[in-house]
Design an enzyme around this catalytic site. Structure first.
Site, PDB file in Angstrom:
ATOM      1  N   GLU A 131       1.051  -1.244   0.029  1.00  0.00           N
ATOM      2  CA  GLU A 131       0.014   0.153  -0.129  1.00  0.00           C
ATOM      3  C   GLU A 131       0.805   1.184  -0.060  1.00  0.00           C
ATOM      4  O   GLU A 131       1.963   1.264   0.712  1.00  0.00           O
ATOM      5  CB  GLU A 131      -0.848  -0.046   1.325  1.00  0.00           C
ATOM      6  CG  GLU A 131      -1.722   1.187   1.052  1.00  0.00           C
ATOM      7  CD  GLU A 131      -2.886   0.985   2.269  1.00  0.00           C
ATOM      8  OE1 GLU A 131      -3.986   1.593   1.948  1.00  0.00           O
ATOM      9  OE2 GLU A 131      -2.628   0.722   3.321  1.00  0.00           O
ATOM     10  N   GLU A 267      -2.699  -3.960   6.699  1.00  0.00           N
ATOM     11  CA  GLU A 267      -3.643  -4.950   6.878  1.00  0.00           C
ATOM     12  C   GLU A 267      -3.869  -5.799   5.889  1.00  0.00           C
ATOM     13  O   GLU A 267      -4.996  -6.180   5.354  1.00  0.00           O
ATOM     14  CB  GLU A 267      -5.122  -3.987   6.803  1.00  0.00           C
ATOM     15  CG  GLU A 267      -5.313  -3.463   5.775  1.00  0.00           C
ATOM     16  CD  GLU A 267      -4.894  -1.946   5.509  1.00  0.00           C
ATOM     17  OE1 GLU A 267      -3.912  -1.621   6.222  1.00  0.00           O
ATOM     18  OE2 GLU A 267      -5.671  -1.287   4.789  1.00  0.00           O
ATOM     19  N   ASN A 268      -2.740  -6.488   5.192  1.00  0.00           N
ATOM     20  CA  ASN A 268      -2.652  -7.598   4.207  1.00  0.00           C
ATOM     21  C   ASN A 268      -3.577  -8.628   4.872  1.00  0.00           C
ATOM     22  O   ASN A 268      -3.635  -9.113   5.868  1.00  0.00           O
ATOM     23  CB  ASN A 268      -1.345  -8.196   4.066  1.00  0.00           C
ATOM     24  CG  ASN A 268      -0.293  -7.122   3.896  1.00  0.00           C
ATOM     25  OD1 ASN A 268      -0.242  -6.372   3.024  1.00  0.00           O
ATOM     26  ND2 ASN A 268       0.628  -7.174   4.864  1.00  0.00           N
ATOM     27  N   HIS A 300      -6.818  -2.152  15.064  1.00  0.00           N
ATOM     28  CA  HIS A 300      -7.062  -1.321  13.755  1.00  0.00           C
ATOM     29  C   HIS A 300      -7.126  -2.249  12.601  1.00  0.00           C
ATOM     30  O   HIS A 300      -7.794  -2.368  11.653  1.00  0.00           O
ATOM     31  CB  HIS A 300      -6.192  -0.404  13.871  1.00  0.00           C
ATOM     32  CG  HIS A 300      -6.122   0.839  12.733  1.00  0.00           C
ATOM     33  ND1 HIS A 300      -6.817   1.876  12.494  1.00  0.00           N
ATOM     34  CD2 HIS A 300      -5.494   0.306  11.418  1.00  0.00           C
ATOM     35  CE1 HIS A 300      -6.636   2.344  11.473  1.00  0.00           C
ATOM     36  NE2 HIS A 300      -5.792   1.296  10.524  1.00  0.00           N
ATOM     37  N   GLU A 301      -5.863  -3.128  12.610  1.00  0.00           N
ATOM     38  CA  GLU A 301      -5.633  -3.852  11.621  1.00  0.00           C
ATOM     39  C   GLU A 301      -6.700  -5.062  11.280  1.00  0.00           C
ATOM     40  O   GLU A 301      -6.990  -5.324  10.157  1.00  0.00           O
ATOM     41  CB  GLU A 301      -4.060  -4.486  11.281  1.00  0.00           C
ATOM     42  CG  GLU A 301      -2.799  -3.345  11.587  1.00  0.00           C
ATOM     43  CD  GLU A 301      -3.088  -2.311  10.534  1.00  0.00           C
ATOM     44  OE1 GLU A 301      -3.652  -2.561   9.421  1.00  0.00           O
ATOM     45  OE2 GLU A 301      -2.492  -1.075  10.988  1.00  0.00           O
ATOM     46  N   GLU A 323      -9.514   4.073   6.468  1.00  0.00           N
ATOM     47  CA  GLU A 323      -8.639   4.412   7.616  1.00  0.00           C
ATOM     48  C   GLU A 323      -9.707   5.087   8.734  1.00  0.00           C
ATOM     49  O   GLU A 323      -9.197   4.603   9.908  1.00  0.00           O
ATOM     50  CB  GLU A 323      -7.482   5.307   7.165  1.00  0.00           C
ATOM     51  CG  GLU A 323      -6.662   4.622   6.390  1.00  0.00           C
ATOM     52  CD  GLU A 323      -5.747   3.334   6.944  1.00  0.00           C
ATOM     53  OE1 GLU A 323      -5.935   3.072   7.985  1.00  0.00           O
ATOM     54  OE2 GLU A 323      -5.343   2.547   6.123  1.00  0.00           O
TER      55      GLU A 323
END
Ligand code: BES
Ligand code: ZN
Length: 852
Positions: A131, A267-268, A300-301, A323
């Protein structure tokens, strides 16, 4: 037409990717087969690729036709154009490509990370960070979020190593001395979410969350630091399945700590990557703030697995959908996991950071046009994350949590495995709430800035009025003044008269009046603190509030101080009146209220002349010492975690900014004791003690901290000593630290942040700025891509007229390409500080000298 966007004449649906990384030669080879839908006759195919050598390319179909393709690379557009030997007819085709690349050291694309084993031996691993637009550095692809496809990855690796990718392993064989690891198909997803990691990796045992095994991975010797991250990982995953009402979209979830990592985490899908400080932690030795950081990032991820991975914004202008939502959900999940942390109250600090940037003329709307990759990168800022999350929280509170959640579920179900934009979210929330969401929300998302709501009383009536809040009267040239339109502001009022009354006003016009309460009543606007706006009270209302701070909850006191500080910076309140106001908070015991107070003292410290510093130090001691004395140095049995953290924060403020000799002496004793007996000091106090000792330290202390940095046993410990090296006062020592930011001793993932902190320190800033000017190109060549933008933020601390002029001249000549409006924002922030200094210096000086 955006020249960076790919034509949609050929659309990929599936990539079969085979990659062979070589950690010795630091190169990789790859082949891929991309299933393509060709929608009209084409004579070429354009896709993204950069820093790759394409060795062969051809198209084939099920009818046995094969078309030769000749690649031409366009480095500036990061594309490859394949010229076809003959036109391809509409229908299904397979594109076959073979390519080569290098495992770079820029922490982007397919890159190498180097670390030391416990034995001291240096090791290399390979990881990815795609990203926003760097998948194209690892394999040729349609590298835009709306080209979703299935990915089937196979890695051919040294048999001694381990490979992790987005999905579970479905096959492992040997071929030509290599271990061939085949991974299951991914869901249909965007290229920026693909990941692979190869190295000597260790994993924890899996925790099962329903059908999903969750593991933490790290380099050898660190597995004992994985427990806490795994706990919040499991708790937040379970929380999100509940909240979203949609099962986790992957087949397993791995959390991987990578020694070199540009961002905080990524966040893969199924293979989330982290920098070590954001995942690995020793629960018994970490401060509350350090633990909270890990919990935040992991939650978060995980939130992104749905928001971002399952449903993805159509283009980077809508990155807030990823986000802001992940940030909002992170709060919900951490709050549910540890209610005693009061995460939503601490979120006030994030909201404040967003308000601060959003008070500039050079702010931008949350949703903002993105053309180039640079512009995409520039979107990852406090407006996307913190302003975005703040307005979501405001909306959630306005609609009610259950209605809001119903809208979110509708949105996810409607757009799963697909892309969406802001209008789609509004539509889903509108269906759930039966309310006109765009009317309320568009002003917050599509317009820059936010309002200040002024509150005054005229007899039995409260008068509310709104206008845009700006720190500066006029935008800096060449920008022109913007039209000012009203927002729809949900104003929550609480009036304390004979009893307390709450009333909600949706302020849609410039002014509104309400018959509410009586003269003399205490009025709280933005009750509960969820609103993304500032409040300016008429003097009588402000005074009434300050007399009854006991009626306010902590977030309301936080906002009161934060807004007063903003008014002072904007020239709407004399700075001395603000400083006076801080005296009302000597009894304060909330850590966030203290954090906004001390942040303002740090800012003031950057404005006063060196000769005045001693007086400002005395002022800080006057404000902070009573609270610290009440807490004492030693934790008491009944102290909760937040109180322990507050003790550390206050000790730091007194020892560093207050330059309190007694605190410094005691810190030295405590530190010596902690070396003799590990664990003898409260983990919340130790980071503060280290910071205090650095500030007061000599060359001996520097050597000691440098050695501690090098031999640190946890990522958090390493960070404490690293930032301590930036906090000394002696120029000779500071020069050493600066040298270490470019000589390889400090990781490039950390060095830009160290330099930034030195630019913000009154003792280091001139030296650091000189160094930055001389070494700019070196740093730019060494550091990862976001780095110079992050580093340059430090210039906002160079708050003298001379330095400001120098900064402007430097950037005018250097023309750094930060993307978006980043540079204009830094220059305006700097100008705000210098304006404040010039306006208030004399009055402040008089005020401080009267304190004696
Ligand atoms: N998607 C981002 C990672 C990212 C950031 C990629 C910038 C490319 C450019 C990730 O979800 C993220 O937001 N990470 C944050 C930490 C988070 C807890 C706010 C980060 O890296 O700082
Ligand atoms: Zn994120």
């Amino acid at each position: 037409m955006n020249p960076y966007r790919l034509p949609r004449t050929a659309v990929p649906s599936r990539y079969d990717i085979w990659l062979e990384p070589d950690l010795t030669t630091l190169t990789f080879r790859g082949t891929e087969t991309v299933a393509l839908d060709v929608v009209e006759p084409i004579s070429d195919v354009t896709l993204n690729a950069v820093e790759l050598t394409i060795e062969s390319a051809s198209l084939e179909n099920d009818r046995g036709e094969t078309i030769r393709a000749t690649p031409t690379m366009d480095d500036t557009m990061e594309r490859c154009r394949l010229t076809l030997g003959s036109p391809a007819a509409p229908g299904r085709w397979r594109l076959r490509l073979a390519f080569r690349g290098t495992l770079n050291d820029k922490l982007r694309g397919f890159y190498r990370s180097v670390y030391k084993e416990p034995t001291g031996v240096s090791r290399t691993m390979a990881a990815t960070q795609f990203e926003a637009t760097d998948a194209r550095r690892a394999f040729p692809c349609w590298d835009e979020p709306s080209f979703k496809a299935v990915f089937a990855v196979t890695l051919a690796i040294d048999p001694a190593l381990t490979a992790v990718s987005n999905t579970a392993i479905v096959g492992e064989t040997r071929e030509n001395g290599r271990k061939i690891v085949r991974f299951a198909d991914t869901i249909k997803m965007s290229t920026y979410l693909v990941a692979f990691v190869v190295g000597e990796l260790e994993a924890t045992d899996a925790t099962m969350i329903g059908r999903t095994p969750l593991r933490v991975w790290c380099v050898p010797g660190k597995k004992h630091l994985a427990r806490f991250g795994q706990h919040i990982g499991a708790a937040s995953l379970a929380f999100f399945e509940q909240y979203y009402g949609v099962p986790y979209p992957g087949d397993k979830l791995d959390l991987l700590a990578i020694p070199d990592f540009a961002a905080g985490a990524m966040e893969n899908l199924g293979a989330i990557t982290f920098r070590e400080t954001a995942l690995l932690v020793d629960e018994t030795a970490a401060s509350h703030a350090e633990l909270e950081r890990v919990a935040d990032v992991v939650a978060h991820e995980n939130a992104h697995m749905w928001f971002g991975d399952l449903v993805t914004m159509s283009w980077w202008n809508g990155i807030w959908l990823n986000e802001a939502f992940a940030t909002f959900m992170e709060m919900l999940a951490v709050d549910a996991w540890k209610p005693e942390w009061q995460r939503w109250a601490t979120f006030g600090v994030s909201r404040a950071a967003a308000l601060s940037l959003d008070g500039l003329h050079s702010t931008r709307p949350i949703e903002f046009p993105v053309t180039s990759p640079r512009d995409a990168d520039a979107m990852f800022d406090v407006l996307t994350y913190e302003k975005g999350a703040s307005v979501l929280r405001m909306l959630e509170q306005y609609l009610g949590p259950d209605v809001f959640r119903a809208g979110v579920r509708d949105y996810l179900e409607t757009h799963r495995l697909d892309n969406a934009d802001t209008g789609d979210l509004w539509a889903a929330l509108g269906r759930a709430s039966q309310q006109p969401i765009p009317a309320v929300m568009d002003g917050w998302i599509f317009r820059p800035g936010h309002p200040v709501v002024t509150v005054s009383r005229e007899g039995g009536e409260l008068v509310l009025a709104q206008q845009r809040f700006n720190y500066l009267r006029e935008p800096l040239p060449p920008a022109a003044p913007e039209p000012d339109q009203p927002w729809q502001v949900p104003v929550q009022l609480r009036v304390h008269g004979r009893s307390a009354v709450e009333e909600r006003v949706l302020l849609t016009e410039r002014q509104a009046r309400r018959r509410l309460g009586e003269p003399g009543d205490v009025v709280v606007a933005n009750a509960g603190g969820h609103g993304f706006y500032r409040v300016r009270y008429a003097p009588d209302l402000l005074e009434a509030l300050l007399k009854r701070l006991d009626l306010l909850v902590p977030i309301e006191r936080f906002n009161l101080v934060n807004d007063a500080w903003a008014m002072a910076v904007a020239g709407l309140m004399p700075l001395t009146a603000y400083v006076d106001l801080t005296a009302r908070f000597r009894e304060e015991r909330d850590r966030n209220v203290w954090s906004v107070l001390t942040a303002s003292f740090y800012a003031i410290n950057r404005l006063v002349a060196p000769a005045e510093r001693a007086r400002l130090e005395a002022l800080v001691r006057d404000r902070v010492a009573p609270a610290f004395a009440a807490l004492g140095w030693t934790p008491r049995g009944g102290d909760d975690e937040l109180t322990r953290q507050l003790r550390g924060d206050l000790a730091r403020a007194l020892g560093v900014l207050g330059n309190d000799a007694a605190v410094q002496a005691r810190a030295a004793e405590i530190y010596a004791g902690s070396l003799k007996q590990r664990g003898s000091v409260d983990p919340n106090l130790l980071p503060a003690v280290i910071a205090v000792l650095a500030q007061a330290g000599d060359a001996g202390r520097y050597e000691e901290f440098l050695a501690a940095f090098r031999s640190a046993k946890t990522p958090q410990d390493e960070q404490r000593y690293l930032y301590a090296l930036a906090a000394f006062r002696d120029p000779a020592l500071l020069r050493q630290t600066l040298d270490r930011t470019i000589n390889g001793e400090i990781r490039t993932q950390d060095a830009p942040f160290v330099v930034r902190s030195m630019l913000m320190s009154v003792y280091a800033r001139e030296l650091a700025w000189d160094f930055v000017k001389r070494q700019w190109d070196t740093m730019d060549g060494l550091y990862p891509k976001h780095a110079m933008r992050r580093l340059a933020e430090g210039v906002t601390g160079l708050a003298t007229r001379e330095l400001e002029a120098d900064v402007q001249a430097f950037f005018a000549a250097k023309k750094p390409q930060f993307g978006g409006k980043v540079l204009a924002q830094y220059l305006e922030q700097l100008h705000v500080a210098v304006t404040l200094r010039e306006r208030e210096a004399a009055a402040l000086s008089g005020y401080l000298s009267k304190l004696g």
